[in-house]
Design a protein around this motif. Sequence first.
Motif, PDB file in Angstrom:
ATOM      1  N   TRP A 461     -14.881   6.706  -7.881  1.00 55.64           N
ATOM      2  CA  TRP A 461     -14.802   7.998  -6.918  1.00 55.64           C
ATOM      3  C   TRP A 461     -14.772   7.297  -5.249  1.00 55.64           C
ATOM      4  CZ3 TRP A 461     -12.133  12.289  -7.151  1.00 55.64           C
ATOM      5  CH2 TRP A 461     -12.286  13.013  -5.893  1.00 55.64           C
ATOM      6  N   GLY A 462     -15.891   6.506  -5.260  1.00 54.60           N
ATOM      7  CA  GLY A 462     -15.852   5.996  -3.729  1.00 54.60           C
ATOM      8  C   GLY A 462     -14.905   5.102  -3.520  1.00 54.60           C
ATOM      9  N   LEU A 463     -14.081   4.461  -4.559  1.00 52.65           N
ATOM     10  CA  LEU A 463     -12.935   3.435  -4.244  1.00 52.65           C
ATOM     11  C   LEU A 463     -11.862   4.308  -3.956  1.00 52.65           C
ATOM     12  CD1 LEU A 463     -13.615   0.753  -6.872  1.00 52.65           C
ATOM     13  CD2 LEU A 463     -13.791   0.272  -4.387  1.00 52.65           C
ATOM     14  N   LEU A 464     -11.727   5.492  -4.807  1.00 54.42           N
ATOM     15  CA  LEU A 464     -10.341   6.272  -4.331  1.00 54.42           C
ATOM     16  C   LEU A 464     -10.355   6.909  -2.774  1.00 54.42           C
ATOM     17  CD1 LEU A 464     -10.243   8.271  -7.742  1.00 54.42           C
ATOM     18  CD2 LEU A 464      -8.768   6.484  -7.058  1.00 54.42           C
ATOM     19  N   LEU A 465     -11.650   7.206  -2.610  1.00 53.55           N
ATOM     20  CA  LEU A 465     -11.718   7.811  -1.213  1.00 53.55           C
ATOM     21  C   LEU A 465     -11.352   6.662  -0.335  1.00 53.55           C
ATOM     22  CD1 LEU A 465     -15.114   9.679  -1.409  1.00 53.55           C
ATOM     23  CD2 LEU A 465     -12.777  10.809  -1.652  1.00 53.55           C
ATOM     24  N   GLN A 468      -7.824   6.185  -0.102  1.00 54.55           N
ATOM     25  CA  GLN A 468      -6.952   6.878   0.584  1.00 54.55           C
ATOM     26  C   GLN A 468      -6.899   6.869   2.284  1.00 54.55           C
ATOM     27  OE1 GLN A 468      -5.103   9.709   0.147  1.00 54.55           O
ATOM     28  NE2 GLN A 468      -5.377   9.752  -2.054  1.00 54.55           N
ATOM     29  N   VAL A 469      -8.075   6.360   2.676  1.00 51.18           N
ATOM     30  CA  VAL A 469      -7.979   6.028   4.105  1.00 51.18           C
ATOM     31  C   VAL A 469      -7.123   4.659   4.461  1.00 51.18           C
ATOM     32  CG1 VAL A 469      -9.549   5.000   6.117  1.00 51.18           C
ATOM     33  CG2 VAL A 469     -10.487   6.842   4.155  1.00 51.18           C
ATOM     34  N   LEU A 470      -7.179   3.867   3.519  1.00 49.49           N
ATOM     35  CA  LEU A 470      -6.317   2.629   3.621  1.00 49.49           C
ATOM     36  C   LEU A 470      -4.699   2.949   3.210  1.00 49.49           C
ATOM     37  CD1 LEU A 470      -9.000  -0.123   2.510  1.00 49.49           C
ATOM     38  CD2 LEU A 470      -8.352   0.830   4.892  1.00 49.49           C
ATOM     39  N   ARG A 471      -4.650   4.078   2.649  1.00 47.82           N
ATOM     40  CA  ARG A 471      -3.070   4.352   2.072  1.00 47.82           C
ATOM     41  C   ARG A 471      -1.791   4.031   2.785  1.00 47.82           C
ATOM     42  NH1 ARG A 471      -1.070  10.208  -0.597  1.00 47.82           N
ATOM     43  NH2 ARG A 471       0.985   9.392  -1.228  1.00 47.82           N
ATOM     44  N   PRO A 472      -1.861   4.106   4.260  1.00 46.59           N
ATOM     45  CA  PRO A 472      -0.692   3.571   4.892  1.00 46.59           C
ATOM     46  C   PRO A 472      -0.519   2.097   4.938  1.00 46.59           C
ATOM     47  CG  PRO A 472      -1.679   5.132   6.331  1.00 46.59           C
ATOM     48  CD  PRO A 472      -2.592   4.730   5.023  1.00 46.59           C
ATOM     49  N   LYS A 473      -1.371   1.424   4.497  1.00 46.88           N
ATOM     50  CA  LYS A 473      -1.424  -0.282   4.256  1.00 46.88           C
ATOM     51  C   LYS A 473      -1.107  -0.610   2.985  1.00 46.88           C
ATOM     52  CE  LYS A 473      -2.819  -0.570   8.530  1.00 46.88           C
ATOM     53  NZ  LYS A 473      -1.821  -1.067   9.847  1.00 46.88           N
ATOM     54  N   TRP A 480      -0.740   0.748  -5.896  1.00 47.94           N
ATOM     55  CA  TRP A 480      -0.932   2.142  -5.654  1.00 47.94           C
ATOM     56  C   TRP A 480      -0.988   2.740  -7.045  1.00 47.94           C
ATOM     57  CZ3 TRP A 480      -3.164   4.838  -2.427  1.00 47.94           C
ATOM     58  CH2 TRP A 480      -2.933   6.304  -2.120  1.00 47.94           C
ATOM     59  N   GLU A 481       0.063   2.515  -7.889  1.00 47.26           N
ATOM     60  CA  GLU A 481       0.323   3.243  -8.932  1.00 47.26           C
ATOM     61  C   GLU A 481      -0.829   3.436  -9.836  1.00 47.26           C
ATOM     62  OE1 GLU A 481       3.677   1.616 -11.237  1.00 47.26           O
ATOM     63  OE2 GLU A 481       4.993   2.470  -9.509  1.00 47.26           O
ATOM     64  N   PRO A 482      -1.643   2.684 -10.340  1.00 52.53           N
ATOM     65  CA  PRO A 482      -2.755   2.649 -11.225  1.00 52.53           C
ATOM     66  C   PRO A 482      -3.969   3.525 -10.157  1.00 52.53           C
ATOM     67  CG  PRO A 482      -2.455   0.407 -10.522  1.00 52.53           C
ATOM     68  CD  PRO A 482      -1.241   1.114 -10.026  1.00 52.53           C
ATOM     69  N   ALA A 487      -6.938   8.357 -10.146  1.00 55.51           N
ATOM     70  CA  ALA A 487      -7.354   9.597  -9.329  1.00 55.51           C
ATOM     71  C   ALA A 487      -6.693  10.851 -10.211  1.00 55.51           C
ATOM     72  CB  ALA A 487      -6.478   9.768  -8.105  1.00 55.51           C
ATOM     73  N   HIS A 488      -5.665  10.813 -10.959  1.00 55.75           N
ATOM     74  CA  HIS A 488      -5.352  11.916 -11.764  1.00 55.75           C
ATOM     75  C   HIS A 488      -6.263  12.220 -13.037  1.00 55.75           C
ATOM     76  CE1 HIS A 488      -3.045  13.917 -14.952  1.00 55.75           C
ATOM     77  NE2 HIS A 488      -2.298  14.596 -14.198  1.00 55.75           N
ATOM     78  N   ALA A 489      -6.902  11.070 -13.406  1.00 56.36           N
ATOM     79  CA  ALA A 489      -7.917  11.244 -14.609  1.00 56.36           C
ATOM     80  C   ALA A 489      -8.992  11.666 -13.983  1.00 56.36           C
ATOM     81  CB  ALA A 489      -8.200   9.755 -15.105  1.00 56.36           C
ATOM     82  N   TYR A 490      -9.349  11.419 -12.697  1.00 57.27           N
ATOM     83  CA  TYR A 490     -10.657  12.042 -12.179  1.00 57.27           C
ATOM     84  C   TYR A 490     -10.620  13.604 -12.210  1.00 57.27           C
ATOM     85  CZ  TYR A 490     -13.800   8.047 -11.153  1.00 57.27           C
ATOM     86  OH  TYR A 490     -14.641   6.802 -11.052  1.00 57.27           O
TER      87      TYR A 490
END
Length: 541
Positions: A461-465, A468-473, A480-482, A487-490
């Motif tokens: 969960w921490g990695l997902l958060l 999300q901050v680094l998403r534009p990069k 990004w797909e996995p 995130a969907h599984a969580y």
Amino acid sequence: NHLFHGCRVRFHYGHPDIFDRMFHLTRGGISKASKTINLSEDVFAGYNSILRRGHITYNEYIQVGKGRDVGLNQISKFEAKVANGNSEQTLSRDIYRLARRFDFFRMLSCYFTTVGFYFNSLISVVGVYVFLYGQLYLVLSGLQSALLIKAHHQNMKSLETALASQSFLQLGLLTGLPMVMELGLEKGFRAALSDFILMQLQVASVFFTFSLGTKAHYYGRTILHGGAKYRPTGRKFVVFHASFTENYQLYSRSHFVKAFELIFLLIIYHLFRKSDGKFHVMVTYSTWFMAMTWLFAPFLFNPAGFAWHKIVDDWSDWNRWMMNQGGIGVQPEKSWESWWNAENAHLRYSVLSSRIIEVLLCLRFFVYQYGLVYHLKISHDNKNFLVYLLSWVVIISIVGLVKLVNCASRQLSSKHQLIFRFIKLLTFLAVVTSFILLSCLCKLSIMDLIVCCLAFIPTGWGLLLIVQVLRPKIEYYAIWEPIQVIAHAYDYGMGTLLFFPIAVLAWMPIISAIQTRVLFNRAFSRQLQIQPFIIGKTKRR
């Protein structure tokens, strides 16, 4: 009608509708450099007038009833909007200039009547997290055990006595004392005491604890990232049922995720604590109450929240929402993917300093893994940092496996569906076999398996958060797909865990009847009881 003298504002049901433009042009205006800061335009008009030596009096000529929010979802949206407005006030120059020019007592009054209440709410919630993470450090580092052993040898019980005595303050009796005193002065202390007891029987403490989480979340997030916006609440009739999907969309990030985090902290503290059981209960019971309230209050205050036929429809609607494909033009109410993108959209426009703070706050989820891997039997009490680094092999393997299945799904699922399903079966069997073999070879007990789950779930969960901050990069790379699949599984897992106890309670008809009778008066109860028959007749027609 109400008139706000000094600001020359006509009020409509307590809110300013019409401003005198020529007057306010000489008083600083009400428009600011941000298109969203005027979420509290009446407050900023008052700030500008006071800063220019204006004098404001409130004259009420005719008092009329207002169509107020009476559903939990409506109330939560309104409180989110007001919390956003107060966070914008906190960041503004106006409140800074006022505080610099007030004397001490006027400054206290300004603090209490404006941003102070929301700041106190945020500090209260942050204090719970600081306390629990402090306890997590004590139990995982072994410091608590050493302190208790030393205190036992020297016959000192001051630490436990201090912590146990402060638990009485966690009852909220002191925070409720001003209300009891005010009611006592108005109605008499016997009536005040009876009103206070009646409020507890009407589960008012559950409602206010849930509202505390709403205020703290939206106030803190807007302080950090901005993004205040108007939230329409409506004045609709609220005897109708809100679906599980709607509640999850509204409260997932503000309440449910935080409640699961508190439960994780409490479980780990319970597993590794060395203190006395009575002391442990006195210290943690209020946090358990907060976590359970944040999880189940939306369903407790939801009309027909435990009606079985509604639960069946909610489950179908929830699965449909989770599985629908998102994208351009798809509303968040129709697809999980669109909702997930909209829920994290505020991070795209956040400044660099806020993103850095967000990443630093997310690092708290790695404390679980770092502390718990050294408590497994597989580590053999080895404190080498290499043990922690090896634990990351598990996370990297899971991401790689998800990427493999995702690639197979994209290339084989449309034309070679049988082969794709066979690959998924082989992958699942390989994972289960590897897990069983590892458990047998390392002689892992049930306790060790629980610790493994408690260690790696928060890390994911921490990695997902953080991503999300680094998403534009990283959004346009293959990784990004996995990430989106995980995130969907969580979210699906959290929703299922939350749905299961609700379904169990709905299976017992008495629970629905009790909920209806406690929350509503006879007229509403009758409407809720005959509503299924009306719906059934309409469907037959």
